[in-house]
Design a protein around this motif. Sequence first.
Motif, short mmCIF file in Angstrom:
data_model
loop_
_atom_site.label_atom_id
_atom_site.label_comp_id
_atom_site.label_asym_id
_atom_site.label_seq_id
_atom_site.Cartn_x
_atom_site.Cartn_y
_atom_site.Cartn_z
N TYR A 226 -55.36 -58.10 -93.10
CA TYR A 226 -55.06 -56.72 -92.74
C TYR A 226 -54.36 -56.05 -93.91
N VAL A 242 -53.83 -62.66 -91.71
CA VAL A 242 -53.42 -62.47 -90.31
C VAL A 242 -52.85 -63.75 -89.71
N THR A 245 -49.37 -64.37 -87.75
CA THR A 245 -48.78 -63.06 -87.48
C THR A 245 -49.22 -62.55 -86.11
N TYR A 247 -50.86 -60.10 -85.65
CA TYR A 247 -52.10 -59.35 -85.89
C TYR A 247 -53.34 -60.25 -85.91
N ASP A 248 -53.17 -61.49 -85.55
CA ASP A 248 -54.26 -62.46 -85.60
C ASP A 248 -55.10 -62.38 -84.32
N ASP A 258 -48.72 -60.25 -78.06
CA ASP A 258 -47.79 -60.03 -79.17
C ASP A 258 -47.47 -58.55 -79.41
N THR A 262 -44.82 -56.32 -82.42
CA THR A 262 -45.23 -55.38 -83.48
C THR A 262 -44.29 -54.19 -83.58
N TYR A 266 -49.87 -51.69 -81.67
CA TYR A 266 -50.78 -51.90 -82.80
C TYR A 266 -51.21 -50.58 -83.41
N LEU A 268 -52.88 -50.48 -87.20
CA LEU A 268 -53.08 -51.06 -88.53
C LEU A 268 -54.57 -51.17 -88.84
N TYR A 270 -57.67 -53.39 -90.48
CA TYR A 270 -58.15 -54.74 -90.79
C TYR A 270 -59.21 -54.68 -91.88
N TYR A 306 -55.72 -49.21 -82.85
CA TYR A 306 -54.60 -48.38 -82.41
C TYR A 306 -54.54 -48.42 -80.89
#
Length: 368
Positions: A226, A242, A245, A247-248, A258, A262, A266, A268, A270, A306
């Motif tokens: 990411y 990722v 984290t 973000y995985d 998760d 954050t 979310y 971010l 990728y 998002y």
Amino acid sequence: MKKALFYAAICISTVGSTSVSAKPYASKPSITKTPYGEINGQKIYQYTLTNSNGMQVKVINYGATITDILAPDRDKKLGDVVLGFDSLKQYLGRDNALLGAVVGRVANRISNKRFTLDGSEYILASNIHGGPKGFDKQVWSIQELPGKEVALKLTYFSKDGEMGYPGNLNVTVIYTLTNNNELKLNYSATTDKATPIVLTNHTYFNLAGNTEKVSGWQLSILADQYLEADKDVMPSGRLLDVKGTPYDFTEPKEIGKDIAVTGNGYDLSYALRNKSGKLALAATAYEPTSGRVMQVYTTEPGLVVYTGNHFSERIVGRGGQHFTKWGALCLETQHYPDSPNHANFPNVILRPGQIFKSETIYKFLVRQ
């Protein structure tokens, strides 16, 4: 044994704000057109695309906006799986966070509202989403396309200097609703002067057919890295792994597992594994209550995720439904944010004589 995915064949009887009972036989693909309002003397229409299964997609020529996607659940009932509003007035209002719109000339961020191209510096009207009067705020020309599958062609002419960007740009987006319950988005553009171009569609999906939190959905993303970014989601230029984290999503994972880690949710970009420029699977989302599955295919190298972090119950959407923080999921296929200012990012500069092309498919299935 894995649960099977299948297409649900349906035919609409009546349309409601959330779900619709469906007859188990096919219908003839069709396009209908209804008046939707007027902006500064320009007429706005809503077009309804219906495929042979009865699935529907509705589009208005303000912002080339997708206002509705009615897709079947595991009981073959249609539900509106995108957030939207009931009127043009609401789409013109301050609560519209680009819902369903095409974003450009450069979607997402550009650092300090400026970039340098061929020795010239360009100062922009804004550092985000093409500016305050970007493509999402424009009236597009629209026409029906003949063929076995229902499609709309929308075009917009962006003048040299608009929002600070160089070059006269001719932009086309074609929405096609296939009889396999796929919504295809095909973008193309030409310019008479070198210019950056990053296009995406900013649809907020809720596969449950409501505005409740997406925390219980399963999401997988074909990305091992990411983009590192600051608190304003401006990329540093570095790509981070990722693994290990929050973000995985290399394996299917509940979005809510998760999300609190954050911070606000979310938001971010990728770096997708596929960088060939050819169409490939990028992500899969599964909503367990309805059984709906959405697969995202794209030719783009990046995917912005998002979760509607800014939404609150103050915002009232279609059918009087109040929006909810984390009540939608955006999966925006695009080149990396701030690409004109990072030489190591994939190229986004379109030059005279070239044709920009990009394709994204949102494919809707059902898991029993």
